[in-house]
Motif scaffolding. Structure first.
Motif, PDB file in Angstrom:
ATOM      1  N   ARG A   1       0.837  -1.195   0.000  1.00  0.00           N
ATOM      2  CA  ARG A   1       0.000   0.000   0.000  1.00  0.00           C
ATOM      3  C   ARG A   1       0.876   1.250   0.000  1.00  0.00           C
ATOM      4  O   ARG A   1       1.845   1.341   0.727  1.00  0.00           O
ATOM      5  CB  ARG A   1      -0.929  -0.007   1.207  1.00  0.00           C
ATOM      6  CG  ARG A   1      -1.918   1.160   1.225  1.00  0.00           C
ATOM      7  CD  ARG A   1      -2.981   0.929   2.269  1.00  0.00           C
ATOM      8  NE  ARG A   1      -3.836  -0.194   1.907  1.00  0.00           N
ATOM      9  CZ  ARG A   1      -4.891  -0.100   1.091  1.00  0.00           C
ATOM     10  NH1 ARG A   1      -5.211   1.067   0.546  1.00  0.00           N
ATOM     11  NH2 ARG A   1      -5.615  -1.163   0.818  1.00  0.00           N
ATOM     12  N   ILE A   2       0.468   2.204  -0.821  1.00  0.00           N
ATOM     13  CA  ILE A   2       1.183   3.472  -0.946  1.00  0.00           C
ATOM     14  C   ILE A   2       0.301   4.577  -0.385  1.00  0.00           C
ATOM     15  O   ILE A   2      -0.859   4.721  -0.804  1.00  0.00           O
ATOM     16  CB  ILE A   2       1.533   3.765  -2.423  1.00  0.00           C
ATOM     17  CG1 ILE A   2       2.468   2.681  -2.965  1.00  0.00           C
ATOM     18  CG2 ILE A   2       2.158   5.144  -2.575  1.00  0.00           C
ATOM     19  CD1 ILE A   2       2.747   2.804  -4.455  1.00  0.00           C
ATOM     20  N   ASP A   3       0.817   5.337   0.535  1.00  0.00           N
ATOM     21  CA  ASP A   3       0.060   6.444   1.106  1.00  0.00           C
ATOM     22  C   ASP A   3      -0.321   7.434   0.010  1.00  0.00           C
ATOM     23  O   ASP A   3       0.525   7.844  -0.795  1.00  0.00           O
ATOM     24  CB  ASP A   3       0.890   7.170   2.172  1.00  0.00           C
ATOM     25  CG  ASP A   3       1.085   6.343   3.437  1.00  0.00           C
ATOM     26  OD1 ASP A   3       0.294   5.399   3.639  1.00  0.00           O
ATOM     27  OD2 ASP A   3       2.021   6.630   4.198  1.00  0.00           O
ATOM     28  N   GLY A   4      -1.604   7.804  -0.010  1.00  0.00           N
ATOM     29  CA  GLY A   4      -2.059   8.767  -0.994  1.00  0.00           C
ATOM     30  C   GLY A   4      -2.284   8.206  -2.377  1.00  0.00           C
ATOM     31  O   GLY A   4      -2.565   8.971  -3.309  1.00  0.00           O
TER      32      GLY A   4
ATOM     33  N   GLU B   1      -7.708   5.881  -5.243  1.00  0.00           N
ATOM     34  CA  GLU B   1      -8.611   4.726  -5.278  1.00  0.00           C
ATOM     35  C   GLU B   1      -9.110   4.458  -6.688  1.00  0.00           C
ATOM     36  O   GLU B   1      -9.418   3.321  -7.037  1.00  0.00           O
ATOM     37  CB  GLU B   1      -9.805   4.958  -4.353  1.00  0.00           C
ATOM     38  CG  GLU B   1      -9.492   4.847  -2.873  1.00  0.00           C
ATOM     39  CD  GLU B   1     -10.746   4.770  -2.036  1.00  0.00           C
ATOM     40  OE1 GLU B   1     -11.848   5.042  -2.563  1.00  0.00           O
ATOM     41  OE2 GLU B   1     -10.636   4.401  -0.848  1.00  0.00           O
TER      42      GLU B   1
ATOM     43  N   LYS C   1      -1.641  -1.668  -4.097  1.00  0.00           N
ATOM     44  CA  LYS C   1      -1.158  -0.308  -3.838  1.00  0.00           C
ATOM     45  C   LYS C   1      -2.238   0.580  -3.226  1.00  0.00           C
ATOM     46  O   LYS C   1      -1.933   1.601  -2.612  1.00  0.00           O
ATOM     47  CB  LYS C   1      -0.656   0.323  -5.137  1.00  0.00           C
ATOM     48  CG  LYS C   1       0.571  -0.352  -5.743  1.00  0.00           C
ATOM     49  CD  LYS C   1       0.915   0.274  -7.100  1.00  0.00           C
ATOM     50  CE  LYS C   1       1.961  -0.541  -7.857  1.00  0.00           C
ATOM     51  NZ  LYS C   1       3.280  -0.524  -7.200  1.00  0.00           N
ATOM     52  N   GLY C   2      -3.518   0.221  -3.448  1.00  0.00           N
ATOM     53  CA  GLY C   2      -4.605   1.004  -2.894  1.00  0.00           C
ATOM     54  C   GLY C   2      -5.736   1.306  -3.847  1.00  0.00           C
ATOM     55  O   GLY C   2      -6.712   1.955  -3.475  1.00  0.00           O
TER      56      GLY C   2
END
Length: 252
Positions: free
Chosen positions: A23-26, A29, A95-96
């Motif tokens: 997961r990457i912050d920011g 989606e 990654k998100g």
């Protein structure tokens, strides 16, 4: 045991997407995936973007992040075919990414469908292998596109003429025989593509949303194959599809 018996929901995967990325912050989606570098070039022309991450599939694939009309979203160039596309989307989800929009070309199975027409797949015939790892054979020969209704609503809001129908997802680009085409037409298919069944099965399994629209390029419903717009898509058409994708991504 054959490919149709490959689905296993009783044991865990050995190689997980989380083994490759995390997961990457920011990370947005909403993610757009397309299949032609020229479409990515148009996206880069229309949007200020930065590279948010990269993926690797024989070559580096940048994942761009942009803010379109106030909404954060990402886009990238996917490789062709169900296995490659699903493999990349697995990493996007890790990654998100949670809402995936795919757009690209398809072959027409009805000669009356005009060149470049926008088509929304409602279900995809499973003439590929990837979907059988995400949905059991007992689920049927077709994978439902659960988001098709909403996609049609959004295109209507955008005043984009579109038709809907089943598509034939195949791994065998050069094995689309006339007999198989006629059988798929009898099943209600109006187009042929290489990713829809795979992607929709994966999305359902991973509990993420996947949307797709196609545009017709070549035609198989004829005595001899007709390339029509294949390899010769006008720039104005390409930019139109990219703008449609951005507006749809804004709404999902």
């Amino acid at each position: 045991m054959g490919i149709v018996d490959a689905f296993d929901c009783t044991t865990e995967e050995i190689l997980k997407p989380s083994c490759i990325t995390g997961r990457i912050d920011g990370f947005p989606e909403t993610v757009i995936a397309t299949f032609n570098q020229k479409s990515v070039d148009v996206l880069l022309k229309l949007c200020e973007a930065e590279v948010a991450s990269s993926m690797y599939a024989g070559d580096e694939i940048p994942v761009y992040k942009t803010c379109y009309k106030g909404k954060l979203m990402a886009f990238f160039l996917s490789w062709l075919g169900g296995p490659a596309t699903v493999g990349l989307l697995e990493e996007i989800v890790a990654k998100g990414g949670r809402k995936i929009l795919l757009f690209g070309s398809c072959g027409s199975l009805e000669s009356s469908i005009t060149d470049g027409h926008v088509l929304v797949p409602t279900a995809a015939y499973r003439d590929e292998g990837t979907s059988y790892h995400y949905a059991p054979a007992e689920a049927g020969d077709f994978i439902e596109v659960k988001t098709a209704g909403r996609m049609l609503e959004m295109l209507s809001e955008l005043k984009v003429p579109a038709i809907c129908g089943k598509t034939w997802t195949t791994d065998g680009l050069y094995r689309e025989t006339r007999k198989n085409m006629e059988l798929r037409k009898q099943d209600g298919c109006i187009a042929v593509d290489m990713e829809c069944a795979s992607v929709m099965a994966m999305a359902s399994f991973r509990n993420v949303e996947a949307y797709q629209f196609l545009y017709t390029e070549d035609n198989l419903d004829c005595a001899e194959w007709e390339p029509r717009l294949l390899g010769n898509l006008p720039d104005s058409f390409r930019e139109r599809y990219v703008r449609i994708a951005l507006e749809v991504a804004l709404r999902i």
